[in-house]
Design an enzyme around this catalytic site. Structure first.
Site, PDB file in Angstrom:
ATOM      1  N   CYS A  88      -7.264   3.272   4.489  1.00 18.55           N
ATOM      2  CA  CYS A  88      -6.287   2.946   3.144  1.00 18.55           C
ATOM      3  C   CYS A  88      -6.845   4.158   2.209  1.00 18.55           C
ATOM      4  O   CYS A  88      -8.147   4.644   2.453  1.00 18.55           O
ATOM      5  CB  CYS A  88      -7.142   1.676   2.475  1.00 18.55           C
ATOM      6  SG  CYS A  88      -6.379   1.347   0.807  1.00 18.55           S
ATOM      7  N   HIS A 130      -0.107  -4.484   4.835  1.00 16.32           N
ATOM      8  CA  HIS A 130      -1.177  -3.685   4.271  1.00 16.32           C
ATOM      9  C   HIS A 130      -0.618  -3.456   2.540  1.00 16.32           C
ATOM     10  O   HIS A 130      -1.408  -3.780   1.875  1.00 16.32           O
ATOM     11  CB  HIS A 130      -1.652  -2.470   4.946  1.00 16.32           C
ATOM     12  CG  HIS A 130      -2.325  -1.462   4.195  1.00 16.32           C
ATOM     13  ND1 HIS A 130      -3.569  -1.322   4.655  1.00 16.32           N
ATOM     14  CD2 HIS A 130      -2.336  -0.954   2.961  1.00 16.32           C
ATOM     15  CE1 HIS A 130      -4.332  -0.467   4.037  1.00 16.32           C
ATOM     16  NE2 HIS A 130      -3.671  -0.202   2.976  1.00 16.32           N
ATOM     17  N   GLU A 131       0.618  -3.015   2.409  1.00 17.48           N
ATOM     18  CA  GLU A 131       1.008  -2.830   0.990  1.00 17.48           C
ATOM     19  C   GLU A 131       1.312  -4.032   0.192  1.00 17.48           C
ATOM     20  O   GLU A 131       0.930  -4.195  -0.889  1.00 17.48           O
ATOM     21  CB  GLU A 131       2.221  -1.972   0.939  1.00 17.48           C
ATOM     22  CG  GLU A 131       2.289  -0.647   1.884  1.00 17.48           C
ATOM     23  CD  GLU A 131       0.973   0.222   1.389  1.00 17.48           C
ATOM     24  OE1 GLU A 131       0.484  -0.108   0.335  1.00 17.48           O
ATOM     25  OE2 GLU A 131       0.549   1.053   2.132  1.00 17.48           O
TER      26      GLU A 131
HETATM   27  O1  GNR Z   1      -1.925   5.884   4.947  1.00 11.84           O
HETATM   28  C1  GNR Z   1      -2.005   4.565   5.403  1.00 11.84           C
HETATM   29  N1  GNR Z   1      -2.212   4.285   6.801  1.00 11.84           N
HETATM   30  C2  GNR Z   1      -2.056   3.090   7.183  1.00 11.84           C
HETATM   31  C3  GNR Z   1      -2.393   3.164   8.582  1.00 11.84           C
HETATM   32  C4  GNR Z   1      -2.377   1.856   9.339  1.00 11.84           C
HETATM   33  C5  GNR Z   1      -1.989   0.670   8.376  1.00 11.84           C
HETATM   34  C6  GNR Z   1      -1.721   0.915   7.233  1.00 11.84           C
HETATM   35  C7  GNR Z   1      -1.771   2.034   6.577  1.00 11.84           C
HETATM   36  S1  GNR Z   1      -1.511   2.318   4.949  1.00 11.84           S
HETATM   37  C8  GNR Z   1      -2.497   3.645   4.333  1.00 11.84           C
HETATM   38  C9  GNR Z   1      -1.928   4.070   2.981  1.00 11.84           C
HETATM   39  C10 GNR Z   1      -2.632   3.093   1.859  1.00 11.84           C
HETATM   40  O2  GNR Z   1      -3.732   3.011   1.718  1.00 11.84           O
HETATM   41  N2  GNR Z   1      -1.695   2.118   1.448  1.00 11.84           N
HETATM   42  O3  GNR Z   1      -2.004   1.206   0.578  1.00 11.84           O
HETATM   43 NI    NI Z   2      -4.145   0.788   1.123  1.00  3.00          NI
END
Ligand code: GNR
Ligand code: NI
Length: 161
Positions: A88, A130-131
């Site tokens: 992240c 994740h987002e």
């Molecule tokens: O850049 C990012 N790579 C990532 C790799 C695997 C799963 C999720 C991500 S999201 C992350 C960028 C980020 O922090 N988005 O909130």
């Molecule tokens: Ni993130």
């Protein structure tokens, strides 16, 4: 376009539930474009508005040649399971393994306010999840395993002297 400052874990904005975007106009499009520039500059594959201090439900994701700029996204279907490392931009230098659905469907509004629907598998599904977690104040490391530094030496078991 402008780069925005990416907040790091510990900042209260990363722990709050974001509000829906009510009206979509030039201001919101500017935020999406700034987020896109900031994500690219940081070499991330995604960025959520609270990471730049905006407590609204907006995310950007870019994988390969596909750029998603989503407003009020929701996961409408999820199936399967994957368990892979994530990082992240708000937790630099760390990674951990998170269980995510192998495939998700996402409904959202695009930058013009039109409804859109996408399906993502594998890494794209992970990025969507994740987002969207960020929009609910959830950072991946609250639910990850094998949390470690990105450059950590692999752990040796039964190392011989
Ligand atoms: O850049 C990012 N790579 C990532 C790799 C695997 C799963 C999720 C991500 S999201 C992350 C960028 C980020 O922090 N988005 O909130
Ligand atoms: Ni993130």
């Amino acid at each position: 376009m402008a780069l925005r400052n990416i907040l790091e874990q510990g900042h209260p904005s990363l722990e709050l539930v974001c509000k829906p975007v009510r009206r979509i106009g030039d201001h919101e499009r500017q935020i999406l474009d700034d987020m896109t520039e900031t994500m690219r500059n940081a070499e991330g594959i995604g960025l959520a508005a609270p990471q730049v201090g905006i407590l609204r439900r907006m995310v950007v994701i870019e994988l390969g040649d596909q750029l998603f700029q989503l407003i009020n996204p929701v996961i409408t279907e999820a199936e399967g399971d994957q368990f892979e490392f994530e990082g992240c931009l708000s937790v630099p230098g760390m990674k951990g393994r998170v269980h995510r659905p192998q495939r998700v469907k996402v409904s959202a509004l695009d930058r013009d306010g039109n409804p859109v629907e996408y399906e993502g598998e594998g890494l794209l599904a992970r990025a969507f999840c994740h987002e969207l977690d960020h929009l609910d104040g959830i950072v991946y490391n609250s639910k990850c395993e094998d949390y470690q530094e990105v450059d950590a030496e692999p752990e040796e078991e039964d190392e011989e002297e």
